[in-house]
Design a protein around this motif. Sequence first.
Motif, mmCIF file in Angstrom:
data_model
loop_
_atom_site.group_PDB
_atom_site.id
_atom_site.type_symbol
_atom_site.label_atom_id
_atom_site.label_comp_id
_atom_site.label_asym_id
_atom_site.label_seq_id
_atom_site.Cartn_x
_atom_site.Cartn_y
_atom_site.Cartn_z
ATOM 1 N N GLU A 13 8.881 5.281 7.955
ATOM 2 C CA GLU A 13 7.419 5.105 7.981
ATOM 3 C C GLU A 13 7.022 3.662 8.284
ATOM 4 N N LEU A 14 7.907 2.715 7.970
ATOM 5 C CA LEU A 14 7.661 1.320 8.339
ATOM 6 C C LEU A 14 8.128 1.057 9.765
ATOM 7 N N ASN A 62 -0.354 2.035 6.877
ATOM 8 C CA ASN A 62 -0.523 1.147 5.730
ATOM 9 C C ASN A 62 -0.026 -0.277 6.009
ATOM 10 N N ALA A 63 1.121 -0.430 6.663
ATOM 11 C CA ALA A 63 1.651 -1.768 6.959
ATOM 12 C C ALA A 63 0.791 -2.485 7.998
ATOM 13 N N ILE A 64 0.325 -1.752 8.987
ATOM 14 C CA ILE A 64 -0.542 -2.342 10.014
ATOM 15 C C ILE A 64 -1.809 -2.889 9.363
ATOM 16 N N TYR A 65 -2.423 -2.078 8.513
ATOM 17 C CA TYR A 65 -3.667 -2.451 7.836
ATOM 18 C C TYR A 65 -3.470 -3.687 6.947
ATOM 19 N N LEU A 117 0.824 -1.218 0.000
ATOM 20 C CA LEU A 117 0.000 0.000 0.000
ATOM 21 C C LEU A 117 0.853 1.261 0.000
ATOM 22 N N TYR A 118 2.062 1.151 -0.528
ATOM 23 C CA TYR A 118 2.996 2.274 -0.495
ATOM 24 C C TYR A 118 2.481 3.478 -1.282
ATOM 25 N N ARG A 119 1.825 3.223 -2.387
ATOM 26 C CA ARG A 119 1.316 4.338 -3.203
ATOM 27 C C ARG A 119 0.253 5.149 -2.468
ATOM 28 N N GLN A 120 -0.400 4.533 -1.509
ATOM 29 C CA GLN A 120 -1.417 5.232 -0.717
ATOM 30 C C GLN A 120 -0.873 5.634 0.655
ATOM 31 N N LEU A 121 0.455 5.672 0.782
ATOM 32 C CA LEU A 121 1.105 5.920 2.073
ATOM 33 C C LEU A 121 0.515 7.123 2.806
#
Length: 193
Positions: free
Chosen positions: A88-89, A38-41, A22-26
């Motif tokens: 961000e990660l 995004n990573a959690i989701y 989901l990086y593009r929607q970061l």
Amino acid sequence: MADKKLLLIDGNSVAFRAFYALYRQLESFKNPEGLHTNAIYAFKNMLDVLLKDVKPTHVLVAFDAGKVTFRNKMYDDYKGGRQKTPEELLEQLPYIQEMLHDLGIKTYELKNYEADDIIGTFVNLGETADFKVTVVTGDRDLTQLTSNKTTVMVTKHGVSDLEAYTPEHMKKINGVTPTEFIDMKALMGDNSD
């Protein structure tokens, strides 16, 4: 327990895949405090699918305890070619672990060892205790763990497209058995490691 099933998840690897899925929607995935989510989701969505499909009786998510392992003492430049993990990660990893704990899922990390080492140990313990073992990772190196009791699921794209490695699949894809794969990787080397 008649049908014991152990699900082992490579936490860092799957979180990395989840982050980039989901990086593009970061920037769309932020909470009001500015935490990226995004990573959690994506991790939670993948976990839900795995729990439904595998139906494990036991689950463990292994995480790296840090960047330095016993391998760095053997070879200073171990994983020297790897890119730095995005901030961000990194900010999401503690929340992924908290989410897992809230769901009653055990996590494990051990100083000087990687998640791969932990997973390898638990595969051995699980097989010895007659568990059917499923490993989920983005790291093809773990396919060496496949056996008649262990399937290694490797993420192909994002977190929902998984390829199941069994000894038969290893032979078909790589032309070698899981044990021979270890020798093949040693001879080929790995730029990322």
